[in-house]
Write an enzyme that holds these catalytic residues in place. Structure first.
Site, short mmCIF file in Angstrom:
data_model
loop_
_atom_site.label_atom_id
_atom_site.label_comp_id
_atom_site.label_asym_id
_atom_site.label_seq_id
_atom_site.Cartn_x
_atom_site.Cartn_y
_atom_site.Cartn_z
N GLU A 191 0.86 -1.19 0.00
CA GLU A 191 0.00 0.00 0.00
C GLU A 191 0.89 1.24 0.00
O GLU A 191 1.77 1.39 0.85
CB GLU A 191 -0.91 -0.02 1.24
CG GLU A 191 -1.88 1.15 1.26
CD GLU A 191 -3.12 0.90 2.11
OE1 GLU A 191 -3.41 -0.25 2.46
OE2 GLU A 191 -3.82 1.91 2.39
N ASN A 234 -2.88 -1.74 7.80
CA ASN A 234 -4.20 -2.30 7.48
C ASN A 234 -3.98 -3.82 7.45
O ASN A 234 -3.84 -4.43 6.40
CB ASN A 234 -4.70 -1.79 6.13
CG ASN A 234 -5.01 -0.31 6.18
OD1 ASN A 234 -5.48 0.20 7.20
ND2 ASN A 234 -4.73 0.40 5.09
N LYS A 311 -3.40 -0.30 14.10
CA LYS A 311 -4.26 0.74 13.52
C LYS A 311 -5.69 0.29 13.80
O LYS A 311 -6.11 -0.79 13.33
CB LYS A 311 -4.02 0.85 12.02
CG LYS A 311 -5.00 1.78 11.29
CD LYS A 311 -4.66 1.90 9.80
CE LYS A 311 -5.67 2.78 9.07
NZ LYS A 311 -5.33 2.92 7.64
N GLU A 315 -10.29 4.57 9.29
CA GLU A 315 -10.46 4.24 7.86
C GLU A 315 -11.04 2.84 7.67
O GLU A 315 -10.57 2.04 6.88
CB GLU A 315 -9.12 4.38 7.13
CG GLU A 315 -8.57 5.80 7.22
CD GLU A 315 -7.31 6.06 6.42
OE1 GLU A 315 -6.55 5.11 6.18
OE2 GLU A 315 -7.11 7.23 6.02
N ARG A 348 -1.39 3.53 16.91
CA ARG A 348 -1.35 4.71 16.03
C ARG A 348 -2.44 5.71 16.41
O ARG A 348 -3.60 5.33 16.62
CB ARG A 348 -1.49 4.29 14.56
CG ARG A 348 -0.30 3.45 14.12
CD ARG A 348 -0.44 3.00 12.69
NE ARG A 348 -0.01 3.98 11.72
CZ ARG A 348 -0.73 4.37 10.67
NH1 ARG A 348 -1.95 3.91 10.48
NH2 ARG A 348 -0.25 5.22 9.81
N ARG A 365 -11.25 17.54 10.73
CA ARG A 365 -10.50 16.29 10.92
C ARG A 365 -9.20 16.49 11.69
O ARG A 365 -8.76 15.62 12.43
CB ARG A 365 -10.22 15.68 9.54
CG ARG A 365 -9.20 14.56 9.58
CD ARG A 365 -9.09 13.90 8.24
NE ARG A 365 -7.87 13.10 8.16
CZ ARG A 365 -7.47 12.48 7.07
NH1 ARG A 365 -8.18 12.57 5.96
NH2 ARG A 365 -6.37 11.76 7.07
N LYS A 389 1.48 10.78 13.52
CA LYS A 389 1.98 11.34 12.25
C LYS A 389 2.48 12.77 12.48
O LYS A 389 1.95 13.48 13.34
CB LYS A 389 0.87 11.36 11.20
CG LYS A 389 0.49 9.96 10.71
CD LYS A 389 -0.39 10.00 9.46
CE LYS A 389 -0.76 8.56 9.09
NZ LYS A 389 -1.42 8.43 7.78
N ASP A 394 -2.49 14.22 7.19
CA ASP A 394 -2.01 12.96 6.62
C ASP A 394 -0.86 13.21 5.63
O ASP A 394 -1.06 13.14 4.42
CB ASP A 394 -3.17 12.26 5.91
CG ASP A 394 -2.84 10.83 5.54
OD1 ASP A 394 -1.77 10.36 5.93
OD2 ASP A 394 -3.66 10.19 4.86
N GLU A 422 3.95 9.29 -0.72
CA GLU A 422 2.54 9.16 -1.09
C GLU A 422 1.95 10.45 -1.65
O GLU A 422 1.43 10.48 -2.76
CB GLU A 422 1.73 8.70 0.13
CG GLU A 422 0.24 8.64 -0.14
CD GLU A 422 -0.58 8.24 1.08
OE1 GLU A 422 0.01 7.92 2.12
OE2 GLU A 422 -1.82 8.24 0.97
N GLU A 540 6.30 21.74 -3.47
CA GLU A 540 5.23 22.46 -2.78
C GLU A 540 4.71 23.61 -3.65
O GLU A 540 3.51 23.86 -3.73
CB GLU A 540 5.78 23.01 -1.45
CG GLU A 540 4.76 23.82 -0.66
CD GLU A 540 5.37 24.44 0.60
OE1 GLU A 540 6.59 24.72 0.61
OE2 GLU A 540 4.63 24.65 1.57
N TRP A 571 -14.01 13.06 4.02
CA TRP A 571 -12.62 12.75 4.39
C TRP A 571 -11.92 13.87 5.16
O TRP A 571 -10.90 13.65 5.79
CB TRP A 571 -11.80 12.40 3.13
CG TRP A 571 -12.18 11.06 2.59
CD1 TRP A 571 -13.09 10.81 1.60
CD2 TRP A 571 -11.73 9.78 3.05
NE1 TRP A 571 -13.22 9.45 1.40
CE2 TRP A 571 -12.38 8.79 2.27
CE3 TRP A 571 -10.84 9.36 4.02
CZ2 TRP A 571 -12.18 7.43 2.46
CZ3 TRP A 571 -10.62 8.00 4.21
CH2 TRP A 571 -11.29 7.05 3.43
C1 GCV Z 1 -2.07 2.35 5.36
C2 GCV Z 1 -3.42 7.34 4.45
C3 GCV Z 1 -3.05 6.45 3.31
C4 GCV Z 1 -3.46 5.02 3.57
C5 GCV Z 1 -2.79 4.58 4.87
C6 GCV Z 1 -3.24 5.52 5.97
C7 GCV Z 1 -2.58 5.20 7.29
O1 GCV Z 1 -4.78 7.48 4.54
O2 GCV Z 1 -3.63 6.92 2.14
O3 GCV Z 1 -3.05 4.23 2.50
O4 GCV Z 1 -3.13 3.26 5.17
O5 GCV Z 1 -2.90 6.83 5.64
O6 GCV Z 1 -1.60 5.84 7.59
O7 GCV Z 1 -3.06 4.31 7.99
#
Ligand code: GCV
Length: 720
Positions: A191, A234, A311, A315, A348, A365, A389, A394, A422, A540, A571
């Protein structure tokens, strides 16, 4: 005397010959990037002279696996760089040797040595000293792993032609936790991975050939990373099936020689899904017993197992909220099973509602992380670490530091940084993230009006926590060069170096990495370091300036421009752009109140338009397009200029790189050139998409008249 003509002909041949030699040399040196920063390429005779006094033999003071690895690495590195095979001698003959061992081993060998300093955890000491009257080079530490890190540090110095004369260097890691997470699925896909399929899994099983996993552990160890979570947060519950644990133990076996602890992501519903219970309620004694048995089983297979990453309630993942329980209930039930074995739980903090009502202007959020975890401060067991994080949303191209870092005094924490790009170009755009991470790590939260930078909070220094540190989401894959792009590896290197010492500057880190990855040609070093150091700002500029977030397609690939996809859904990555203005009002006075989650001095900084920095303006404030920034430009003109400047700078990367054509091996030269050409074209796509979008929305033309003609008329109805 030779005629002018024959001299000319001779010269021509000489030039041709030299050119041919050059080509051959460059061709011979073609590289895949697999060695990353551990190339150990041969030093020039001139540079090699610096090491004439390096001992010609090595002894290791015990035969534990990590010490043995350290010695093999030393022999390998010296052979490749200096062309000399070190003699491996018995420990009874340490004279004139490079001596590898822990402090107690060294004390036993040479009581005459003054070794007053005790080195904490994985710290090491490089020191020239006399043993039995003859000069030696000591690489020592409290732990075997520390000795391995000392060897890597020594080899890095040689690779960068640093003098070792009278060396006396002690290094301590800033924090005990320096881990990477891999988001690998058991079917082999990763992922948010952009460097090929998993190095651990294929088709639902652990790979038969784990050579890459072993090489990865070597890379991680070389920058001081001591733990790796091998599967996606996940998590597939099947990872905890008995048969799978036996498979996973093979990965732990290849990590062990490099001092890298293996850990797993687990799904909170596992007791029900694979355990056959009718519940996964963390307060149910049967659930606690189930976790205990599973953990005991894991340690039977993997005695140095590191722990779990969780986690939950995020989500779509199930979590303790199913039973009205808290994250502390969930984390503690697992932590108690791990405790007797010395394992830890990373829980997390990325817990949020992704069905937020967009129409409600007070919804935010960004507030979720603090709202969910701050009230639980002190409720987590001592072997739980809250993994937070860097920013409250995100991994956007720019976010402020998460207020939760300052909101936990009686709870361990770790910062989660994303190495895999990402939202920052997915390794197809150059984006060196160390400068961004440093801004967050250095950010002073002013807890109790004292200097409390994020790096100290996460390392557990501020509130004297037993454990804490740094986690990087790496997502390397089977691609030869690990991350898909050779230049992106600077982010993995940089993560490791910052986790070891967050006080290192971005300049120092990229200088080291470039020397190690591309050699010491001054033009190469100058060009690559300059490109890397500007790249985050460039990215940026053409994707999302002023703190609006990466204006990307958040419902799809998180890569292409898609500013409208952020809005009108649950979201919560909103920027609330309308016909009058743009930005999220997160103020205490009129907005969502998010700013109120920070300590008072930081609240003051962000609440006021006068003190809020331009680069985070739209994260904290909703302003008209005509609002004048500290720079003197209006918001709208800044957006136009920034996207055009950014795209121009992305184009300029190509010319900068082309200077290196004869200075870098052809494989990497062409690979990177193509990537930069592609990036430049994508930067134009970004520029035009965002500029047209904002022009249509605002109806305010670019003062420089660059894009109106192509954009059509502005929209009329107000969407809000
Ligand atoms: C692993 C974001 C990413 C997801 C990721 C999530 C997380 O939403 O797009 O792919 O899932 O963060 O950190 O759990």
């Amino acid at each position: 005397m030779r005629s002018t003509r024959s001299i000319k002909t001779a010269l021509r041949f000489a030039v041709l010959g030299a050119a041919l030699l050059c080509v051959l040399a460059v061709t011979a040196a073609a590289e895949t990037g697999a060695e990353a920063w551990l190339r150990y390429s041969a030093l020039s005779p001139q540079a090699a002279k610096t090491y004439q006094r390096l001992p010609h033999k090595t002894v290791v003071l015990d035969d534990f696996v990590v010490l043995k690895t350290a010695q093999q690495e030393l022999v390998r590195g010296v052979a490749q760089m200096l062309g000399e095979t070190l003699l491996v001698a018995e420990k009874s003959a340490p004279e004139n040797a490079i001596v590898l061992g822990t402090l107690p081993q060294l004390r036993a060998l040479a009581p005459e040595l003054h070794l007053p300093r005790d080195l904490r955890s994985d710290g090491y000491w490089l020191k020239t000293a006399k043993i039995r009257g003859s000069e030696c080079l000591l690489i020592t530490a409290s732990t075997d792993r520390g000795v391995l890190y000392g060897v890597f540090a020594l080899l890095s110095k040689i690779a960068r032609a640093e003098s070792l004369a009278a060396i006396d260097e002690e290094q301590q890691p800033y924090a005990p936790i320096r881990w990477v997470n891999q988001w690998d699925n058991l079917d082999g896909r990763i992922e948010r991975g952009y460097g090929g399929p998993s190095i651990f899994f294929a088709d639902g099983n652990v790979r038969g050939d784990l050579t890459r996993a072993s090489e990865y552990a070597r890379l991680l160890a070389s920058v001081g990373i001591n733990g790796c979570t091998i599967n996606n947060v996940n998590a597939a519950p099947g990872i905890l099936e008995d048969s799978f644990i036996a498979q996973v133990s093979r990965i732990a076996d290849v990590f062990r020689p490099w001092g890298v602890q293996l850990s797993l992501s687990v799904d909170m519903s596992s007791p029900k899904v694979i355990g056959g219970l009718d519940t996964f309620d963390p307060l149910d004694p049967r659930v606690a017993e189930w976790w205990r048995k599973i953990v005991d089983e894991i340690y039977r297979h993997i005695p140095d197992f590191g722990g779990f990453v969780v986690k939950a309630d995020s989500e779509g993942r199930l979590g303790p909220s199913t039973y009205g329980r808290t994250p502390a209930d969930a984390a503690n039930v697992i932590a108690r099973a791990l405790k007797p074995h010395g394992g830890v739980v990373f829980y997390r903090a990325f817990v949020y509602n992704h069905h937020l009502d967009w129409h409600e202007l007070k919804n935010d959020r960004a507030k979720a992380v603090y709202d969910n975890f701050h009230p639980l401060d002190g409720a987590f067991d001592d072997n739980v670490i809250i993994q937070i994080k860097n920013g409250p949303i995100d991994f956007q191209v720019r976010e402020p530091a998460s207020p939760l870092f300052a909101g936990l005094r009686r709870t361990n924490e770790a910062i989660e940084l994303q190495v895999t790009q990402e939202y920052t170009g997915q390794q197809r755009h150059l984006c060196f993230l160390v400068p961004m991470w440093k801004e967050v790590l250095d950010f002073d939260m002013r807890v109790d009006a004292n200097a409390t930078p994020v790096k100290d909070l996460v390392a557990g220094r501020t509130f004297h926590r037993p454990v804490g540190g740094f986690v990087g989401v790496a997502n390397v894959g089977m691609d030869a060069n690990w991350l898909g792009s050779p230049l992106a590896m600077a982010n993995l290197y940089g993560f490791g170096r910052l986790a070891w010492d967050p006080n290192l500057s971005a300049e120092k880190i990229i200088d080291e990495w470039t020397h190690l990855t591309f050699g010491s040609d001054p033009l190469v070093v100058k060009t690559i370091t300059a490109m890397q150091l500007t790249s985050w700002h460039v990215y940026e500029s053409y994707t999302g300036p002023l703190g609006a977030g990466t204006l990307t397609n958040i419902l799809g690939n998180h890569y292409d421009p898609g500013p409208e996809s952020s809005e009108e859904n649950g979201w919560g990555q909103w920027h609330r752009a309308d016909h009058q203005g743009i930005g999220m009002d997160r103020t205490i006075a009129t907005g969502t109140g998010y700013i109120g989650q920070y300590p008072p001095e930081v609240q003051k900084l962000y609440e006021s338009l006068a003190s809020c920095a331009d680069n985070l303006l739209l994260f904290f404030h909703h302003v008209p397009y005509t609002y004048v920034l500290h720079s003197g430009k209006t918001v709208i003109q800044h957006v136009y200029d920034s996207h055009y400047d950014g795209a121009d700078q992305a184009r300029d990367f190509i010319a900068q790189w082309q200077l290196l054509e004869r200075h870098v091996d052809q494989d990497r030269y062409h690979d990177i050139l193509q990537r930069l050409q592609y990036q430049a074209s994508q930067a134009i796509v970004w520029r035009d998409t965002i500029c047209k979008w904002i022009y249509r929305l605002s109806g305010i033309p670019d003062q420089k008249g660059r894009m109106q003609a192509a954009s059509g008329p502005p929209d009329t109805p107000d969407r809000h």
